[in-house]
Scaffold this motif. Structure first.
Motif, PDB file in Angstrom:
ATOM      1  N   VAL A  64       0.842  -1.199   0.000  1.00 51.58           N
ATOM      2  CA  VAL A  64       0.000   0.000   0.000  1.00 51.58           C
ATOM      3  C   VAL A  64       0.878   1.249   0.000  1.00 51.58           C
ATOM      4  CG1 VAL A  64      -1.885  -1.176   1.222  1.00 51.58           C
ATOM      5  CG2 VAL A  64      -0.157   0.083   2.530  1.00 51.58           C
ATOM      6  N   SER A  65       0.312   2.326  -0.564  1.00 49.65           N
ATOM      7  CA  SER A  65       1.004   3.622  -0.628  1.00 49.65           C
ATOM      8  C   SER A  65      -0.020   4.740  -0.406  1.00 49.65           C
ATOM      9  CB  SER A  65       1.650   3.814  -2.010  1.00 49.65           C
ATOM     10  OG  SER A  65       2.428   2.696  -2.393  1.00 49.65           O
ATOM     11  N   PRO A  66      -0.688   4.753   0.755  1.00 50.83           N
ATOM     12  CA  PRO A  66      -1.770   5.735   0.945  1.00 50.83           C
ATOM     13  C   PRO A  66      -1.260   7.169   0.832  1.00 50.83           C
ATOM     14  CG  PRO A  66      -1.780   4.084   2.696  1.00 50.83           C
ATOM     15  CD  PRO A  66      -0.508   3.908   1.937  1.00 50.83           C
ATOM     16  N   VAL A  67      -1.964   7.965   0.063  1.00 49.59           N
ATOM     17  CA  VAL A  67      -1.557   9.356  -0.171  1.00 49.59           C
ATOM     18  C   VAL A  67      -1.310  10.083   1.148  1.00 49.59           C
ATOM     19  CG1 VAL A  67      -2.344  11.567  -1.131  1.00 49.59           C
ATOM     20  CG2 VAL A  67      -2.831   9.435  -2.351  1.00 49.59           C
ATOM     21  N   ASN A  68      -2.195   9.834   2.138  1.00 48.49           N
ATOM     22  CA  ASN A  68      -2.108  10.589   3.389  1.00 48.49           C
ATOM     23  C   ASN A  68      -1.235   9.936   4.460  1.00 48.49           C
ATOM     24  OD1 ASN A  68      -3.871  12.557   2.387  1.00 48.49           O
ATOM     25  ND2 ASN A  68      -5.636  11.255   2.888  1.00 48.49           N
TER      26      ASN A  68
END
Lengths: 321, 321
Positions: free
Chosen positions: B82-86
């Motif tokens: 995962v690479s969540p923007v926030n």
């Protein structure tokens, strides 16, 4: 003796093409009639029946186990009817039951022409080996179809992949479909030519104002011609990026006359795709020209019928009942 | 004794929620930690581990056979990362393997949060009984997911249905994602509020400049507030119509804070949909508010894990290896 053949019908506003297609997609026999597009529905149907009659007198017919139809849309595969825009005599016309009767009761599969072309490209063309693909025809109109999870995705009514009529410019020019700023309204051949003419491009001594003539001018460096293709490429890129963002496709395959413009279209298209396909999971998307050519409709209709027989796309198949 | 439970994780930029969910979607136990979103990746992971630890001390844990994760995106279900923007500390973070280790080796399914919400709405909400649906969250951002042919369609990387980042205005304002005229850039809560303020709307004495305050002003008849919601509705309609035209959906379900505006959003949305959903096969499309509420992420993550175990969405499931 051939068995496992499929009778394919490719029904458009200009011609009704038929063929017997074998399990590896080879066309063994052809028949064709002009589409009496301005006549009443029964007259159009008689042209279809003439094509089927010509195929069925062949000894090969005995090995034919299904009929696949790719038709100009809209179609309604769930009802077995078609309402092609350019054939006004056919509105909710019960094509599936009429073809089944003409074909001696064989099972009949119906898909839209964009879905048929997609089936062909996935089976034998540039989308081969891809589990998630968008295939498009950019020509007089803009049509398409989808492969998802390794299978053709015709949708419940056989119309999925209608990328020509998604809006990429919500305040844009009115499209004949009733919406605004549709991909087709910006990127079809006639719209490429119209925009070039409106902005000062003039045809050569032959008076040819087709998109192909605009493409030739663009190759020669005419800035208005180049700009018209760039605008079409931008709209196609926004539509392809939208599709990839919505359903995760790995490749977009583009066929049709406008794709024949080659680099004049594909170079700005690949550039514009970088502007619109921005999320991580769509950045690896590739764009490729279609490979199946003018037989795509027939080969794809045969593929759709075969898929139906094997239970992979039950929605497109009418029952025998 | 409960068996066939799923441990669900709903991972966002503000909180990490966990639950044990039974086979009918009931939440039997909850745990929650704030997301240390600005800390390093291992610190964020420790918050996830604390949630799992709290769940696993329950006697119910013995009946738990899988873990489902719905995460802020982008995710990559195929890589398990995962690479969540926030959450800047997580970039290609191997969440699936770390959760599997923390959960004693249970199989782990990962989907994006829009896909999770869609799984919940299809299982228990407004999309129940529909074989082809788009479910959306319109809130700080705009996300979504798809049900196709009766099944969740996460796509190869678990990100399908990202309707917030399709362009409906190809010459429009630049979106933080890098594209122009994205649905989210026009229709998210912050953009509804920004547009109202730019056009002369002023907040009340409480100084509330949220989209909810704009909605209240619109209900009271403030024309600028009404217009800002109408513009959002237009962009949502163009995006929903594009989705229907591409994949043939029968219903669009809309949840999230902005959907709480009710008629201020839904009335112009249904009107605008008639402008953009023009082809015969998309005209019957209905729009409905979401039903699953704040637990949608947990219930949907559990549903995604269950689907994975039953082989219906193998792409979203990591192997045990």
């Amino acid at each position: 003796m051939h068995t496992d053949l499929v009778a394919a019908l490719d029904i458009g506003g200009t011609k009704i093409a038929g063929a017997l297609v074998d399990g590896s997609g080879r066309i063994l026999l052809r028949a064709q009639r002009p589409t009496p597009a301005q006549e009443d529905g029964d007259t159009v149907m008689r042209a279809v029946e003439a094509v089927l009659a010509e195929l069925s007198v062949s000894p090969l017919w005995a090995g034919t186990s299904a009929v696949g139809i790719g038709s100009a849309g809209p179609v309604d595969a769930s009802a077995g009817t078609v309402s092609p825009v350019n054939v006004p005599g056919w509105r909710d016309f019960p094509l599936v039951s009429r073809v089944r009767r003409a074909a001696g009761g064989l099972p009949v599969a119906l898909v839209g022409d964009g879905v048929a072309m997609t089936a062909a490209e996935h089976w034998q063309g540039a989308a081969r080996g891809y589990d998630n693909a968008l295939c498009m025809v950019v020509s007089t109109g803009v049509g398409g179809g989808l492969v998802l999870n390794g299978k053709l995705h015709p949708g419940p009514t056989g119309n999925a992949g209608h990328i020509g009529h998604i809006s990429v410019d919500l305040d844009g020019d009115l499209c004949p479909c009733g919406a605004r700023g549709c991909v087709e309204r910006i990127a079809s051949g006639p719209n490429i030519a119209r925009r070039a003419l409106e902005n000062g491009w003039q045809p050569g001594p032959d008076g040819d104002t087709s998109a192909a003539a605009v493409a030739a001018a663009a190759r020669a460096g005419h800035p208005v011609a180049v700009a018209s293709f760039e605008r079409a490429a931008q709209a196609l890129a926004a539509g392809i990026a939208a599709t990839a963002t919505l359903v995760e496709i790995e490749i977009a395959v583009i066929g049709g006359g406008v794709a024949g413009a080659g680099d004049v279209l594909f170079v700005p298209l690949r550039r514009a795709l970088r502007d619109y396909a921005t999320l991580s999971f769509v950045q690896r998307l590739t764009v490729a020209p279609a490979l199946t050519g003018t037989d795509a409709g027939l080969v794809g209709a045969a593929a759709a019928a075969s898929l139906g027989r094997h239970g992979e796309a039950a929605a497109v198949v009418s029952s025998r009942s």
